[in-house]
Enzyme design. Structure first.
Site, PDB file in Angstrom:
ATOM      1  N   ASP A  36       0.843  -1.198   0.000  1.00 48.95           N
ATOM      2  CA  ASP A  36       0.000   0.000   0.000  1.00 48.95           C
ATOM      3  C   ASP A  36       0.878   1.247   0.000  1.00 48.95           C
ATOM      4  OD1 ASP A  36      -3.242   0.371   1.071  1.00 48.95           O
ATOM      5  OD2 ASP A  36      -1.919   2.125   1.008  1.00 48.95           O
ATOM      6  N   ALA A  85      -5.918  -1.720  -4.668  1.00 45.52           N
ATOM      7  CA  ALA A  85      -5.387  -0.357  -4.577  1.00 45.52           C
ATOM      8  C   ALA A  85      -6.012   0.515  -5.658  1.00 45.52           C
ATOM      9  CB  ALA A  85      -3.867  -0.368  -4.739  1.00 45.52           C
ATOM     10  N   THR A 134     -15.853  -1.991  -9.578  1.00 44.75           N
ATOM     11  CA  THR A 134     -17.085  -1.367  -9.096  1.00 44.75           C
ATOM     12  C   THR A 134     -18.233  -1.504 -10.095  1.00 44.75           C
ATOM     13  OG1 THR A 134     -18.057   0.823  -8.704  1.00 44.75           O
ATOM     14  CG2 THR A 134     -16.088   0.779 -10.030  1.00 44.75           C
ATOM     15  N   ASP A 135     -19.458  -1.448  -9.588  1.00 48.04           N
ATOM     16  CA  ASP A 135     -20.627  -1.459 -10.486  1.00 48.04           C
ATOM     17  C   ASP A 135     -20.764  -0.134 -11.240  1.00 48.04           C
ATOM     18  OD1 ASP A 135     -21.403   0.164  -8.358  1.00 48.04           O
ATOM     19  OD2 ASP A 135     -23.357  -0.782  -8.063  1.00 48.04           O
ATOM     20  N   GLU A 136     -19.989   0.882 -10.820  1.00 50.06           N
ATOM     21  CA  GLU A 136     -20.146   2.206 -11.439  1.00 50.06           C
ATOM     22  C   GLU A 136     -19.688   2.212 -12.901  1.00 50.06           C
ATOM     23  OE1 GLU A 136     -19.115   5.491  -8.861  1.00 50.06           O
ATOM     24  OE2 GLU A 136     -19.501   4.291  -7.075  1.00 50.06           O
ATOM     25  N   TYR A 159     -13.808   8.738 -11.978  1.00 52.64           N
ATOM     26  CA  TYR A 159     -13.517   7.517 -11.206  1.00 52.64           C
ATOM     27  C   TYR A 159     -13.963   6.274 -11.973  1.00 52.64           C
ATOM     28  CZ  TYR A 159     -14.428   3.739  -7.846  1.00 52.64           C
ATOM     29  OH  TYR A 159     -14.489   2.515  -7.218  1.00 52.64           O
ATOM     30  N   LYS A 163     -11.800   3.126 -13.603  1.00 46.72           N
ATOM     31  CA  LYS A 163     -11.986   1.717 -13.209  1.00 46.72           C
ATOM     32  C   LYS A 163     -12.405   0.882 -14.437  1.00 46.72           C
ATOM     33  CE  LYS A 163     -11.759  -0.012  -9.654  1.00 46.72           C
ATOM     34  NZ  LYS A 163     -10.653  -0.585  -8.827  1.00 46.72           N
ATOM     35  N   ASN A 188     -22.013  -0.381  -3.695  1.00 45.24           N
ATOM     36  CA  ASN A 188     -21.466   0.438  -2.599  1.00 45.24           C
ATOM     37  C   ASN A 188     -21.290  -0.372  -1.316  1.00 45.24           C
ATOM     38  OD1 ASN A 188     -22.720   2.398  -4.495  1.00 45.24           O
ATOM     39  ND2 ASN A 188     -22.006   3.861  -2.977  1.00 45.24           N
ATOM     40  N   LYS A 198     -17.010   9.253   2.514  1.00 46.57           N
ATOM     41  CA  LYS A 198     -18.091   8.537   1.841  1.00 46.57           C
ATOM     42  C   LYS A 198     -19.388   8.744   2.629  1.00 46.57           C
ATOM     43  CE  LYS A 198     -15.452   6.320  -1.353  1.00 46.57           C
ATOM     44  NZ  LYS A 198     -14.172   6.041  -0.910  1.00 46.57           N
TER      45      LYS A 198
HETATM   46  P1  NAD Z   1      -9.940   3.154  -0.257  1.00 41.97           P
HETATM   47  O1  NAD Z   1      -9.822   4.476  -0.961  1.00 41.97           O
HETATM   48  O2  NAD Z   1     -10.477   3.114   1.115  1.00 41.97           O
HETATM   49  O3  NAD Z   1      -8.503   2.452  -0.202  1.00 41.97           O
HETATM   50  C1  NAD Z   1      -7.625   2.435  -1.284  1.00 41.97           C
HETATM   51  C2  NAD Z   1      -6.260   1.968  -0.779  1.00 41.97           C
HETATM   52  O4  NAD Z   1      -5.369   1.941  -1.909  1.00 41.97           O
HETATM   53  C3  NAD Z   1      -5.633   2.908   0.256  1.00 41.97           C
HETATM   54  O5  NAD Z   1      -5.093   2.140   1.316  1.00 41.97           O
HETATM   55  C4  NAD Z   1      -4.536   3.610  -0.517  1.00 41.97           C
HETATM   56  O6  NAD Z   1      -3.426   3.985   0.287  1.00 41.97           O
HETATM   57  C5  NAD Z   1      -4.145   2.546  -1.542  1.00 41.97           C
HETATM   58  N1  NAD Z   1      -3.556   3.146  -2.750  1.00 41.97           N
HETATM   59  C6  NAD Z   1      -4.058   4.190  -3.465  1.00 41.97           C
HETATM   60  N2  NAD Z   1      -3.221   4.464  -4.493  1.00 41.97           N
HETATM   61  C7  NAD Z   1      -2.209   3.560  -4.429  1.00 41.97           C
HETATM   62  C8  NAD Z   1      -1.062   3.320  -5.230  1.00 41.97           C
HETATM   63  N3  NAD Z   1      -0.792   4.098  -6.294  1.00 41.97           N
HETATM   64  N4  NAD Z   1      -0.229   2.303  -4.907  1.00 41.97           N
HETATM   65  C9  NAD Z   1      -0.507   1.513  -3.815  1.00 41.97           C
HETATM   66  N5  NAD Z   1      -1.570   1.714  -3.021  1.00 41.97           N
HETATM   67  C10 NAD Z   1      -2.406   2.712  -3.326  1.00 41.97           C
HETATM   68  O7  NAD Z   1     -10.773   2.246  -1.252  1.00 41.97           O
HETATM   69  P2  NAD Z   1     -11.834   1.095  -0.927  1.00 41.97           P
HETATM   70  O8  NAD Z   1     -13.157   1.712  -0.720  1.00 41.97           O
HETATM   71  O9  NAD Z   1     -11.269   0.201   0.101  1.00 41.97           O
HETATM   72  O10 NAD Z   1     -11.871   0.341  -2.336  1.00 41.97           O
HETATM   73  C11 NAD Z   1     -10.956  -0.718  -2.620  1.00 41.97           C
HETATM   74  C12 NAD Z   1     -11.196  -1.221  -4.031  1.00 41.97           C
HETATM   75  O11 NAD Z   1     -12.538  -1.682  -4.166  1.00 41.97           O
HETATM   76  C13 NAD Z   1     -11.009  -0.135  -5.102  1.00 41.97           C
HETATM   77  O12 NAD Z   1     -10.381  -0.716  -6.212  1.00 41.97           O
HETATM   78  C14 NAD Z   1     -12.425   0.289  -5.443  1.00 41.97           C
HETATM   79  O13 NAD Z   1     -12.506   0.751  -6.774  1.00 41.97           O
HETATM   80  C15 NAD Z   1     -13.182  -1.010  -5.240  1.00 41.97           C
HETATM   81  N6  NAD Z   1     -14.594  -0.864  -4.866  1.00 41.97           N
HETATM   82  C16 NAD Z   1     -14.945  -0.077  -3.794  1.00 41.97           C
HETATM   83  C17 NAD Z   1     -16.296   0.025  -3.440  1.00 41.97           C
HETATM   84  C18 NAD Z   1     -16.730   0.844  -2.247  1.00 41.97           C
HETATM   85  O14 NAD Z   1     -17.931   1.002  -2.027  1.00 41.97           O
HETATM   86  N7  NAD Z   1     -15.838   1.364  -1.419  1.00 41.97           N
HETATM   87  C19 NAD Z   1     -17.260  -0.664  -4.178  1.00 41.97           C
HETATM   88  C20 NAD Z   1     -16.848  -1.458  -5.259  1.00 41.97           C
HETATM   89  C21 NAD Z   1     -15.512  -1.547  -5.587  1.00 41.97           C
HETATM   90  P1  TYD Z   2     -20.460   7.989  -2.053  1.00 41.27           P
HETATM   91  O1  TYD Z   2     -20.388   7.428  -0.677  1.00 41.27           O
HETATM   92  O2  TYD Z   2     -19.505   9.079  -2.436  1.00 41.27           O
HETATM   93  O3  TYD Z   2     -20.367   6.751  -3.061  1.00 41.27           O
HETATM   94  P2  TYD Z   2     -20.589   6.699  -4.679  1.00 41.27           P
HETATM   95  O4  TYD Z   2     -20.559   8.075  -5.206  1.00 41.27           O
HETATM   96  O5  TYD Z   2     -19.408   5.913  -5.119  1.00 41.27           O
HETATM   97  O6  TYD Z   2     -21.882   6.012  -4.884  1.00 41.27           O
HETATM   98  O7  TYD Z   2     -21.918   8.566  -2.286  1.00 41.27           O
HETATM   99  C1  TYD Z   2     -23.062   7.761  -2.148  1.00 41.27           C
HETATM  100  C2  TYD Z   2     -24.275   8.579  -2.543  1.00 41.27           C
HETATM  101  O8  TYD Z   2     -24.445   9.631  -1.587  1.00 41.27           O
HETATM  102  C3  TYD Z   2     -24.094   9.290  -3.881  1.00 41.27           C
HETATM  103  O9  TYD Z   2     -25.364   9.311  -4.546  1.00 41.27           O
HETATM  104  C4  TYD Z   2     -23.682  10.704  -3.518  1.00 41.27           C
HETATM  105  C5  TYD Z   2     -24.384  10.923  -2.197  1.00 41.27           C
HETATM  106  N1  TYD Z   2     -23.719  11.823  -1.223  1.00 41.27           N
HETATM  107  C6  TYD Z   2     -24.423  12.853  -0.611  1.00 41.27           C
HETATM  108  O10 TYD Z   2     -25.626  13.077  -0.876  1.00 41.27           O
HETATM  109  N2  TYD Z   2     -23.783  13.642   0.305  1.00 41.27           N
HETATM  110  C7  TYD Z   2     -22.468  13.437   0.623  1.00 41.27           C
HETATM  111  O11 TYD Z   2     -21.905  14.209   1.459  1.00 41.27           O
HETATM  112  C8  TYD Z   2     -21.756  12.373  -0.009  1.00 41.27           C
HETATM  113  C9  TYD Z   2     -20.291  12.117   0.303  1.00 41.27           C
HETATM  114  C10 TYD Z   2     -22.430  11.583  -0.920  1.00 41.27           C
END
Ligand code: NAD
Ligand code: TYD
Length: 352
Positions: A36, A85, A134-136, A159, A163, A188, A198
């Protein structure tokens, strides 16, 4: 069923990654390497309970650094790469898209390239590159319909575009070089240790601190919420049994409008904090909408359910309650994260 000796997890200090690292350390015999960069989203305070485990090694570095990755593959000889990552926050991608291209696109291709060279040179019996996405990437839905694995890609934020690009490269490395890969696209996630930028942790923190609760636009955007530990179980099933070259959609069957979700959080927190009913809801502010805000995401996860027997176990109310309890019990973590103290400490510790 596949078994792995050494698992290289990228992004293991982030939100989902720390749950993956902890789960595999506790449930598998494998050696776990957590690679990381420790960006603002990486927090080793997430892993203090496992950092002394004999099977655990942390390495600080960036996935865009080729020679660093080559050294890591040569030293640790992973047979499973779980690639998490990424730069992960849509709002940040709107402000700084190039950082997303650098890590999510260039970093992923660099990792694929090093993994491919290592795999071709050493020909390990079982090798798997598992890309977490991600589903996005599928874009935005209207009032009905679900994303399936066959839905055409239509990313609409920097973003999701980054992805989507990384997903295409992973498939290209499979088709061109035969690299054994598997992918998943998940909805999500929420749960403990999520960075409070988030929606869910931001609302929990702001309700706790009696700050305004910013809801974007009309609050009627829909997201499909999955408890992070359910995602980890899906990832385990895919790593063990997922068919090579295939993609699996993972979703929570928990579709909610943002405003409904915020109301639930307000009411649960009022109750848990012993505040008068309705006090948190009074601080909701409808603010300027996110640029290009996707309206609705929803996942058809019938493929992973039918093929691998996975299904989400945690219902939304239970998951939200557990998540809120974690944040209320870990106010130190929140204070460190919001003040930046977590980074100064660990950046000094792992400097160089
Ligand atoms: P996060 O932002 O919490 O964590 C990302 C991690 O990656 C951090 O620890 C950061 O230090 C590390 N990182 C970033 N850039 C880096 C680099 N260049 N080299 C090495 N490490 C690096 O993200 P998350 O929410 O834990 O998501 C993890 C994965 O899952 C991502 O690929 C994201 O696209 C995917 N994902 C997330 C969600 C969600 O809801 N959070 C949903 C679907 C998929
Ligand atoms: P987020 O947690 O950023 O996830 P994603 O954009 O990847 O779905 O946001 C979830 C939903 O909440 C999205 O529709 C944007 C909305 N949102 C707010 O309304 N207020 C906020 O402060 C944030 C961070 C998100």
């Amino acid at each position: 069923m596949r078994n792995f000796e050494t698992i290289l997890i990228t992004g293991g200090a982030g939100f989902i990654g720390n749950h993956v690292v902890r789960y595999f350390i506790k449930n598998w015999e494998s050696r776990i390497i957590n690679l990381d960069k420790l960006t603002y989203a990486g927090n080793l305070e997430n892993l203090t309970d496992v950092e002394d485990d004999n099977n655990y090694t942390f390495v600080k570095g960036c996935i865009t650094d080729t020679s660093f990755l080559q050294e890591i593959f040569a030293e640790f000889k992973p047979d499973l790469v779980m690639h998490l990552a990424a730069e992960s926050h849509v709002d940040r991608s709107i402000v700084s898209p190039l950082e997303f291209v650098s890590t999510n696109v260039l970093g992923t291709v660099n990792l694929l390239n090093v993994a491919k060279d290592y795999w071709q040179k050493t020909q390990p019996e079982d090798f798997l590159f598992y890309h977490i996405s991600t589903d996005e990437v599928f874009g935005s839905l209207g009032a009905s319909g679900l994303f399936s694995e066959k839905t055409p890609y239509d990313p609409r934020s920097p973003y999701s575009a980054s992805k989507a690009s990384s997903d295409h490269f992973v498939r290209a490395y499979h088709h061109t070089y035969g690299l054994p890969v598997v992918l998943s696209n998940c909805s999500n996630n929420y749960g403990p240790n999520q960075f409070p930028e988030k929606l869910i942790p931001l609302m929990i923190n702001n309700i706790r601190r009696e700050l305004p609760l910013p809801v974007y636009g009309d609050g009627k955007n829909v997201r499909d919420w999955l408890y992070v530990e359910d995602h980890v179980l899906a990832m385990e099933a895919i790593a063990q049994l997922g068919r090579i070259g295939e993609t699996y959609n993972i979703g929570g069957h928990n579709e909610h409008q943002n405003i409904e979700l915020v109301h639930q959080l307000c009411d649960l927190l009022d109750e848990k904090l012993g505040r008068p009913a309705g006090s948190a809801r009074g601080r909701i502010e409808f603010v300027k909408d996110r640029l290009g805000h996707d309206r609705r995401y929803a996942i058809d996860s019938s493929k992973i359910q039918a093929e691998l027997g996975w299904r989400p176990l945690v219902q939304l109310r239970e998951g939200l309650s557990k998540t809120i309890d974690w944040y209320l019990e870990n106010t130190d973590w929140l204070e460190h994260v919001t003040s930046g103290a977590y980074q100064e400490y660990y950046q000094r510790m792992y400097a160089g």
